[in-house]
Design a protein around this motif. Structure first.
Motif, PDB file in Angstrom:
ATOM      1  N   ASP A 189       0.767  -1.165   0.048  1.00  0.00           N
ATOM      2  CA  ASP A 189       0.101   0.164   0.002  1.00  0.00           C
ATOM      3  C   ASP A 189       0.878   1.092  -0.027  1.00  0.00           C
ATOM      4  OD1 ASP A 189      -1.789   2.180   0.478  1.00  0.00           O
ATOM      5  OD2 ASP A 189      -3.161   0.639   1.714  1.00  0.00           O
ATOM      6  N   ALA A 190       0.655   2.213  -0.959  1.00  0.00           N
ATOM      7  CA  ALA A 190       1.463   3.344  -0.904  1.00  0.00           C
ATOM      8  C   ALA A 190       0.537   4.450  -0.923  1.00  0.00           C
ATOM      9  CB  ALA A 190       2.141   3.562  -2.515  1.00  0.00           C
ATOM     10  N   GLY A 191      -0.513   4.445  -0.029  1.00  0.00           N
ATOM     11  CA  GLY A 191      -1.272   5.509   0.131  1.00  0.00           C
ATOM     12  C   GLY A 191      -2.266   5.837  -1.130  1.00  0.00           C
ATOM     13  N   ASP A 192      -2.037   6.320  -2.111  1.00  0.00           N
ATOM     14  CA  ASP A 192      -2.675   6.700  -3.245  1.00  0.00           C
ATOM     15  C   ASP A 192      -2.775   5.601  -4.315  1.00  0.00           C
ATOM     16  OD1 ASP A 192      -0.196   6.968  -4.094  1.00  0.00           O
ATOM     17  OD2 ASP A 192      -0.445   9.107  -4.890  1.00  0.00           O
ATOM     18  N   GLY A 193      -1.971   4.399  -4.018  1.00  0.00           N
ATOM     19  CA  GLY A 193      -2.250   3.349  -5.003  1.00  0.00           C
ATOM     20  C   GLY A 193      -1.269   2.118  -4.413  1.00  0.00           C
ATOM     21  N   VAL A 194      -1.174   1.111  -5.186  1.00  0.00           N
ATOM     22  CA  VAL A 194      -0.397   0.022  -4.685  1.00  0.00           C
ATOM     23  C   VAL A 194       0.982  -0.577  -5.481  1.00  0.00           C
ATOM     24  CG1 VAL A 194      -0.649  -2.392  -4.275  1.00  0.00           C
ATOM     25  CG2 VAL A 194      -2.895  -1.202  -3.620  1.00  0.00           C
ATOM     26  N   LEU A 195       1.884  -0.412  -4.956  1.00  0.00           N
ATOM     27  CA  LEU A 195       3.136  -0.590  -5.672  1.00  0.00           C
ATOM     28  C   LEU A 195       3.424  -2.332  -5.642  1.00  0.00           C
ATOM     29  CD1 LEU A 195       5.365   1.104  -7.254  1.00  0.00           C
ATOM     30  CD2 LEU A 195       6.629   1.174  -5.013  1.00  0.00           C
ATOM     31  N   GLU A 196       3.882  -2.771  -6.618  1.00  0.00           N
ATOM     32  CA  GLU A 196       4.360  -4.295  -6.597  1.00  0.00           C
ATOM     33  C   GLU A 196       5.984  -3.950  -6.407  1.00  0.00           C
ATOM     34  OE1 GLU A 196       4.293  -8.442  -9.106  1.00  0.00           O
ATOM     35  OE2 GLU A 196       3.485  -6.592 -10.051  1.00  0.00           O
ATOM     36  N   ILE A 197       6.387  -4.970  -5.546  1.00  0.00           N
ATOM     37  CA  ILE A 197       7.882  -5.028  -5.377  1.00  0.00           C
ATOM     38  C   ILE A 197       8.162  -6.159  -6.115  1.00  0.00           C
ATOM     39  CG2 ILE A 197       9.641  -5.372  -3.598  1.00  0.00           C
ATOM     40  CD1 ILE A 197       7.873  -2.801  -3.266  1.00  0.00           C
ATOM     41  N   LEU A 198       9.198  -6.072  -7.368  1.00  0.00           N
ATOM     42  CA  LEU A 198       9.437  -7.150  -8.155  1.00  0.00           C
ATOM     43  C   LEU A 198      10.613  -7.837  -7.606  1.00  0.00           C
ATOM     44  CD1 LEU A 198       8.763  -5.420 -11.488  1.00  0.00           C
ATOM     45  CD2 LEU A 198       7.273  -7.034 -10.454  1.00  0.00           C
ATOM     46  N   GLU A 199      11.654  -7.090  -6.923  1.00  0.00           N
ATOM     47  CA  GLU A 199      12.827  -7.578  -6.679  1.00  0.00           C
ATOM     48  C   GLU A 199      13.421  -6.949  -5.374  1.00  0.00           C
ATOM     49  OE1 GLU A 199      17.515  -8.193  -8.532  1.00  0.00           O
ATOM     50  OE2 GLU A 199      15.771  -7.219  -9.613  1.00  0.00           O
ATOM     51  N   LEU A 200      13.870  -7.603  -4.437  1.00  0.00           N
ATOM     52  CA  LEU A 200      14.146  -7.185  -3.315  1.00  0.00           C
ATOM     53  C   LEU A 200      15.518  -7.970  -2.529  1.00  0.00           C
ATOM     54  CD1 LEU A 200      11.669  -8.031  -0.276  1.00  0.00           C
ATOM     55  CD2 LEU A 200      11.671  -9.497  -2.672  1.00  0.00           C
ATOM     56  N   GLN A 201      15.690  -7.510  -1.440  1.00  0.00           N
ATOM     57  CA  GLN A 201      17.018  -8.149  -0.836  1.00  0.00           C
ATOM     58  C   GLN A 201      16.810  -8.139   0.809  1.00  0.00           C
ATOM     59  OE1 GLN A 201      20.576  -6.598  -1.986  1.00  0.00           O
ATOM     60  NE2 GLN A 201      21.981  -7.941  -1.020  1.00  0.00           N
ATOM     61  N   PHE A 202      16.858  -9.369   1.311  1.00  0.00           N
ATOM     62  CA  PHE A 202      16.682  -9.480   2.652  1.00  0.00           C
ATOM     63  C   PHE A 202      17.986  -9.197   3.345  1.00  0.00           C
ATOM     64  CE2 PHE A 202      12.536 -11.027   1.714  1.00  0.00           C
ATOM     65  CZ  PHE A 202      11.784 -10.309   2.547  1.00  0.00           C
ATOM     66  N   PRO A 203      18.354  -8.817   4.720  1.00  0.00           N
ATOM     67  CA  PRO A 203      19.489  -8.770   5.116  1.00  0.00           C
ATOM     68  C   PRO A 203      20.500 -10.146   5.172  1.00  0.00           C
ATOM     69  CG  PRO A 203      18.162  -7.676   6.686  1.00  0.00           C
ATOM     70  CD  PRO A 203      17.105  -8.278   5.596  1.00  0.00           C
ATOM     71  N   GLY A 204      21.644 -10.081   4.650  1.00  0.00           N
ATOM     72  CA  GLY A 204      22.448 -11.549   4.686  1.00  0.00           C
ATOM     73  C   GLY A 204      22.123 -12.379   3.587  1.00  0.00           C
ATOM     74  N   ALA A 205      21.220 -11.720   2.520  1.00  0.00           N
ATOM     75  CA  ALA A 205      20.795 -12.657   1.439  1.00  0.00           C
ATOM     76  C   ALA A 205      21.139 -11.924   0.145  1.00  0.00           C
ATOM     77  CB  ALA A 205      19.296 -12.905   1.476  1.00  0.00           C
ATOM     78  N   LYS A 206      20.913 -12.759  -1.011  1.00  0.00           N
ATOM     79  CA  LYS A 206      21.151 -11.902  -2.197  1.00  0.00           C
ATOM     80  C   LYS A 206      19.979 -11.373  -2.725  1.00  0.00           C
ATOM     81  CE  LYS A 206      24.741 -15.651  -3.749  1.00  0.00           C
ATOM     82  NZ  LYS A 206      24.880 -16.620  -4.537  1.00  0.00           N
ATOM     83  N   ARG A 207      20.070 -10.598  -3.862  1.00  0.00           N
ATOM     84  CA  ARG A 207      18.981  -9.959  -4.386  1.00  0.00           C
ATOM     85  C   ARG A 207      18.354 -11.075  -5.176  1.00  0.00           C
ATOM     86  NH1 ARG A 207      21.148  -5.063  -8.186  1.00  0.00           N
ATOM     87  NH2 ARG A 207      19.059  -5.508  -9.169  1.00  0.00           N
TER      88      ARG A 207
END
Length: 311
Positions: free
Chosen positions: A275-293
């Protein structure tokens, strides 16, 4: 085509196509660049990209921390250049530096001046949601990107284009504009247009904290910040005290629920939608601590974000 004695000053990948063009044109060159720097977790001393290209072609290279110092001035005078060219050099030239070449100094700048004077113009144009940018060649003076405009060429910025992708395109465009600029100098048709200071905008160097994504700012702003911070320093949000890097996003038509930062959908099959307030943003690629993209669907197999908040 006439050949010139040219000092080329540049450091990162952005400057490489411009140097390559000057090499192909047959100019007599000497390269000035930043010192080698430690890179990576093992701090391996690494030469800048411009130095690598110069050495591969047998072009002499001079490296110093400050070109304004006596040793830098002396090295410039010893080469006796007719022209200086700078492209993302990373140092400020003095009036003494600029007085040495017969034809002055041409700078290749990654924006449509007078907008985005200063450091990181490509990244800030993306962060600010600009639809168009470009490359300007200008006569360098002692101010910060304040010299007369020589030539400029524009290009649209893609809706999902990252700063890194735009950086590569503008580097190539910069070499083309530089080639046209030098050709006009050689045939006597080069004109100079003073910048309109009233239209000038300035941008600062990027800091890691500039990558913080605030979903309450809206879907477009969050999307633009993620694009502008890719590849460095990387956009991020905090989830239960941990830093999660956000590498790629996509705007959607899904209705928001008015809870900015909340992971409305976090499913390995569907993906991650915030949720981005005025819309919804899809996260396509991310990276958690200690992990790879990794792509979001893969990442969610090992991390449950359902209902959690990215702040």
């Amino acid at each position: 085509m006439q050949t010139l004695r040219i000092v080329f000053m540049g450091t990162p990948d952005f400057a490489v196509p411009s140097l390559a063009m000057l090499i192909r044109a047959g100019h007599t060159l000497q390269v000035f660049t930043q010192p080698d720097r430690p890179v990576g977790r093992h701090a391996v001393l690494t030469p800048p990209p411009v130095k690598k290209l110069a050495c591969a072609h047998g072009i002499p290279v001079f490296q110093c921390e400050k070109i304004r110092m006596p040793e830098g001035v002396a090295a410039l005078r010893a080469f006796a250049p007719e022209l200086m060219v700078t492209a993302a050099f990373g140092q400020i030239l003095s009036a003494e530096n600029l007085s040495i070449p017969q034809y002055g100094c041409i700078n290749v700048h990654g924006s449509l001046l007078p907008k985005y004077r200063g450091a990181a113009p490509i990244q800030w144009a993306v962060i600010h949601g600009e639809k168009e940018t470009g490359v300007t060649t200008m006569m360098t003076d002692v101010g910060l990107d304040t010299g007369d405009i020589l030539l400029a060429r524009s290009t649209p910025i893609g809706e999902d284009e990252t700063a890194g992708e735009l950086f590569g395109r503008l580097a190539v465009l910069g070499a083309e504009v530089l080639s046209d600029t030098i050709a006009a100098l050689e045939n006597g048709t080069l004109t100079r247009t003073p910048q309109d200071a009233a239209r000038a905008t300035k941008c600062s160097m990027l800091k890691k904290e500039d990558g913080h994504v605030v979903f309450a700012d809206g879907m477009q702003q969050a999307h633009d910040r993620v694009r502008g911070m890719n590849p460095w320093p990387g956009a991020y949000a905090l989830c239960e005290g941990e830093t999660v890097k956000l590498w790629r996003t996509r705007k959607t038509e899904l209705p928001p629920e008015g809870r900015p930062g909340t992971c409305l959908i976090a499913d390995p099959r569907q993906g991650l939608f915030v949720d981005a307030g005025d819309g919804v943003l899809e996260i396509l690629e991310l990276q958690f601590p200690g992990a790879k993209r990794m792509d979001a669907k893969t990442a969610l197999r090992g991390h449950d974000l359902s209902g959690k908040v990215l702040a």
